[in-house]
Design a protein around this motif. Structure first.
Motif, PDB file in Angstrom:
ATOM      1  N   MET A   1       4.198  26.307   3.207  1.00 59.47           N
ATOM      2  CA  MET A   1       4.124  27.019   1.928  1.00 59.47           C
ATOM      3  C   MET A   1       3.175  26.327   0.963  1.00 59.47           C
ATOM      4  O   MET A   1       2.418  26.982   0.253  1.00 59.47           O
ATOM      5  N   PHE A   2       3.245  25.002   0.928  1.00 58.19           N
ATOM      6  CA  PHE A   2       2.387  24.274  -0.007  1.00 58.19           C
ATOM      7  C   PHE A   2       0.909  24.491   0.335  1.00 58.19           C
ATOM      8  O   PHE A   2       0.061  24.586  -0.544  1.00 58.19           O
ATOM      9  N   GLU A   3       0.606  24.542   1.591  1.00 59.02           N
ATOM     10  CA  GLU A   3      -0.773  24.761   2.007  1.00 59.02           C
ATOM     11  C   GLU A   3      -1.211  26.190   1.656  1.00 59.02           C
ATOM     12  O   GLU A   3      -2.341  26.423   1.214  1.00 59.02           O
TER      13      GLU A   3
ATOM     14  N   VAL B   1       2.570  17.429  -4.880  1.00 59.53           N
ATOM     15  CA  VAL B   1       3.991  17.795  -4.900  1.00 59.53           C
ATOM     16  C   VAL B   1       4.785  16.774  -5.730  1.00 59.53           C
ATOM     17  O   VAL B   1       5.625  17.136  -6.570  1.00 59.53           O
ATOM     18  N   LEU B   2       4.472  15.498  -5.523  1.00 57.26           N
ATOM     19  CA  LEU B   2       5.184  14.441  -6.256  1.00 57.26           C
ATOM     20  C   LEU B   2       4.933  14.550  -7.757  1.00 57.26           C
ATOM     21  O   LEU B   2       5.767  14.153  -8.567  1.00 57.26           O
TER      22      LEU B   2
ATOM     23  N   MET C   1       3.966  15.121   5.710  1.00 59.28           N
ATOM     24  CA  MET C   1       2.920  15.451   4.730  1.00 59.28           C
ATOM     25  C   MET C   1       2.272  14.190   4.174  1.00 59.28           C
ATOM     26  O   MET C   1       1.073  14.158   3.909  1.00 59.28           O
ATOM     27  N   LYS C   2       3.103  13.176   3.985  1.00 59.80           N
ATOM     28  CA  LYS C   2       2.592  11.918   3.419  1.00 59.80           C
ATOM     29  C   LYS C   2       1.480  11.344   4.296  1.00 59.80           C
ATOM     30  O   LYS C   2       0.518  10.745   3.805  1.00 59.80           O
ATOM     31  N   VAL C   3       1.615  11.558   5.600  1.00 58.20           N
ATOM     32  CA  VAL C   3       0.642  11.029   6.559  1.00 58.20           C
ATOM     33  C   VAL C   3      -0.520  12.009   6.759  1.00 58.20           C
ATOM     34  O   VAL C   3      -1.688  11.621   6.687  1.00 58.20           O
TER      35      VAL C   3
ATOM     36  N   PRO D   1      -2.042  13.824   2.588  1.00 59.73           N
ATOM     37  CA  PRO D   1      -1.686  12.923   1.474  1.00 59.73           C
ATOM     38  C   PRO D   1      -2.021  13.501   0.099  1.00 59.73           C
ATOM     39  O   PRO D   1      -1.267  13.288  -0.861  1.00 59.73           O
ATOM     40  N   GLU D   2      -3.125  14.245  -0.009  1.00 63.14           N
ATOM     41  CA  GLU D   2      -3.504  14.780  -1.331  1.00 63.14           C
ATOM     42  C   GLU D   2      -2.489  15.827  -1.793  1.00 63.14           C
ATOM     43  O   GLU D   2      -2.049  15.827  -2.947  1.00 63.14           O
ATOM     44  N   LEU D   3      -2.118  16.690  -0.861  1.00 64.48           N
ATOM     45  CA  LEU D   3      -1.138  17.728  -1.179  1.00 64.48           C
ATOM     46  C   LEU D   3       0.219  17.091  -1.493  1.00 64.48           C
ATOM     47  O   LEU D   3       0.935  17.521  -2.414  1.00 64.48           O
TER      48      LEU D   3
END
Lengths: 229, 444
Positions: free
Chosen positions: B251-253, B288-289, B277-279, B282-284
């Motif tokens: 969804m985020f993508e 989110v953070l 996602m962190k790996v 990382p930009e996305l």
């Protein structure tokens, strides 16, 4: 041992040719020999075609599954999936090639007939109709050899009639063209024999197709193999 | 092919004839010539295939080292720590029945892991090909795993294992799995009826003998139920948990992060980005953070967030089923049609039956409706019926809340039977004959 094999394979041909010896001309003897030999081989070819039919069905399923794997997977994964497809159908390209009864029978028949006809001195210098010497290329049309062209025309027509897949049809025509080149300068006796063989097979196929509405039972050996692959 | 035996004996004759043919034997008839043409092309393909296979066989041979500690009664193989939640309750139930399993993990178990019962022997083996080369030579009566595709990739059947069985670590339906996922197992401990039916369909399509299919369920659901029981019930403001997958279909993508703020204007929001996602993105992940007005959960497990939330918004089925079935709360799932070719679904045809059967409480929302997501959330909450959910769950999941005990019983029965067998059963295409009884369904 080899001499025994020689005799075992050649004796039936001598027997067939002996039965047509009463015909007046070597050319007529050759025609009768071709017809009788094909009649004798009819049950064998029928069995081969039945087996080919079953093998063809498996091959088509393998090809379809392999194509699906190739469409969706790459590299190592694709290799293992194709291996599993082969395993599932108990299929392998090498075993198909080496185990091909069609190929073996055709080689044995061809080489035996070739060996028999090439040693037949009665054909040397023997005329037949417009052909001056059956042991040399026919050269019927101002030096152009007609029999190889006729043989190729029969092949091409059979392919057109029996092979529906366009790719396989083109492949079969290319092979026919290749053999035209290879056989063009063959002695007239051999090309006459092969032309008659192909004609016989074509008639047989037409008859079989008429009596077996569901079956694409029999092709010329040439088209049969092309259509299968 | 199969007819190789008879004609192959005639090859010396053919070779002899070839050897005796005059040089003019270059004259060759069309049939024989075309056959020879295919011999050559077949040989080329076979050589390529053989060389490629040799590479993998050599690699396996290099790592094929047999150890005494490979010998055991019941082998349980855990490929990744996330499957421990499936195996631990089953191990405990097995031990309670007097079975002493050997637990092969493809990772080290340090003190952060839950201790194993003392009756369980633990063997940590290497990950990847080296580990499978080891596992492929294990000697056992029965081997249980969650890893699909036995005898397809590098995970091969050991000739010294009598029976292979696979247990499910998520609710599935044999549709989105890769080719031959279950084909070479002797038995499958099925999570539900749909999986069982689909395996039978695949067997029929491929013309395979029926394997043993057990009505087992999902052992890890019991562990999740325990977490639910200790978590406080949600109260106060409605909380929406947003827990999507990662990668190109997430969804985020697809929609960015703005839709989270839209939801946050109406509801309290917990966002749980996928750890991968962190790996991989990382930009996305950083975006989110950085979203304001929401709580971002990056803890090791989603259990706490799931316990707090009233409704889940996701794009992946695994967490959706767990949230719905364990917490009996509604889920909205963004219904992005993923064309995943090459899976077993190609053979099964049609669409996901599981999705269809769950659509009352795992509500599919078209991607085009993302701007109206708050309306859909409100409708899902208003229309939700826990009783109806429990009814459907009982139809879709075997032995809900008791699957560990059932799995242990079934494994014990298989084990007793295989101990009595002198050697691995002769199998056609990797399958044993279907035994009677034991609660397994043989023929469809």
């Amino acid at each position: 041992m080899l001499e025994v094999l020689d005799q075992v394979l050649l004796q039936p041909l001598l027997l067939i040719y002996g039965s047509v010896w009463i015909l007046p001309q070597p050319g007529l003897q050759l025609i009768a020999f071709s017809v009788l030999l094909n009649l004798a081989l009819l049950p064998l070819y029928y069995q081969m075609e039945q087996r080919s039919k079953a093998a063809r069905a498996i091959r088509q399923r393998v090809a379809s599954e392999v194509a699906r794997m190739k469409r969706h997977f790459r590299g190592r994964e694709r290799y293992f999936y194709i291996r599993t497809v082969y395993r599932h159908y108990r299929y392998h390209p090498i075993s198909e090639v080496l185990g091909s009864a069609d190929l073996l029978v055709q080689i044995v028949v061809f080489l035996t007939v070739y060996r028999f006809l090439s040693g037949l001195e009665v054909l040397v210098g023997a005329p037949f109709g417009p052909i001056a010497d059956l042991s040399r290329p026919d050269g019927l049309l101002g030096g152009v050899n007609v029999l190889p062209l006729l043989m190729t025309a029969i092949n091409a027509a059979s392919v057109y009639y029996y092979v529906e897949d366009r790719g396989k049809r083109l492949q079969a025509w290319l092979l026919a063209a290749l053999f035209l080149v290879l056989l063009y300068r063959s002695p007239a006796a051999l090309t006459l024999y092969w032309t008659l063989n192909n004609l016989f097979s074509l008639v047989r196929n037409v008859v079989q197709r008429k009596f077996a509405a569901n079956g694409r039972l029999s092709l010329l050996p040439f088209e049969r193999l092309a259509a299968q692959r | 092919m199969r007819r190789a035996d008879g004609p192959a004996k005639l090859w010396p004759i053919g070779l002899w004839l070839l050897a005796h043919a005059a040089p003019a034997a270059a004259y060759i008839d069309p049939g024989t010539g075309s056959a020879l043409f295919y011999v050559v092309s077949g040989l080329v393909v076979s050589i390529y295939f053989g060389v490629r296979g040799l590479y993998y066989r050599v690699l396996e041979a290099i790592f094929r080292i047999r150890h005494k500690d490979q010998r055991c009664d019941l082998a349980i193989h855990c490929e990744d720590p996330r499957y421990e939640i499936t195996f631990l309750p089953v191990l405990k139930e097995l031990v309670a029945r007097g079975v002493e399993p050997t637990f092969f993990t493809m990772y080290e178990r340090d003190s952060s892991f839950e201790p194993l019962p003392p009756q369980v022997t633990h063997r940590a083996i290497a990950a990847g090909m080296v580990g499978y080369a080891y596992l492929n030579n294990v000697e056992a009566n029965v081997l249980i795993t969650t890893t699909p595709q036995l005898d397809v990739m590098t995970f091969r059947r050991s000739p010294r294992v009598k029976h292979y069985s696979i247990v499910q670590h998520a609710l599935g339906e044999s549709r989105y799995v890769r080719p031959y996922a279950y084909d070479f197992y002797d038995s499958v401990l099925c999570c539900g009826e749909i999986l069982k039916e689909n395996i039978r369909k695949i067997e029929a399509i491929r013309g395979l003998p029926a394997k043993q299919l057990y009505a087992t369920g999902l052992p890890h659901y019991e562990e999740l139920l325990k977490s639910r029981q200790v978590a406080p019930p949600p109260d106060g403001d409605t909380i929406v948990l947003v827990a999507p997958s990662w990668g190109p279909f997430s969804m985020f993508e697809s929609f960015g992060v703005d839709f989270i703020e839209t939801i946050a204007r109406q509801y309290r929001v917990i966002v749980r980005p996928h750890p991968q996602m962190k790996v991989s993105q990382p930009e996305l992940y950083a975006r989110v953070l950085a979203v304001h007005g929401v709580h971002v959960d990056t803890t090791r497990t989603p259990v706490e967030s799931m316990a707090k939330a009233h409704v889940l918004l996701s794009d992946i089925s695994g967490i959706a089923h767990e949230f719905a079935f364990i917490y009996e709360r509604p889920v909205l799932i963004i219904d992005q049609r993923r064309i995943v070719g090459g899976t077993e679904g190609d053979l099964l045809g049609g669409d996901s039956e599981l999705k269809d059967r769950c659509r009352e409480f795992i509500v599919p929302v078209p991607p085009s409706e993302i701007n109206n997501i708050c309306t859909h959330i409100g409708q899902a909450l208003a229309n939700h019926s826990p009783a109806r959910l429990a009814e459907v769950r009982a139809q879709l999941v075997y032995n809900f809340g008791a699957a560990s005990r059932v799995a242990a019983e079934q494994i014990s029965e298989i084990l007793v039977r295989e101990r009595a067998n002198a050697s691995p059963a002769k199998r056609r295409f990797g399958y044993s004959a279907v035994p009677e009884g034991l609660g397994a369904q043989g023929a469809p």
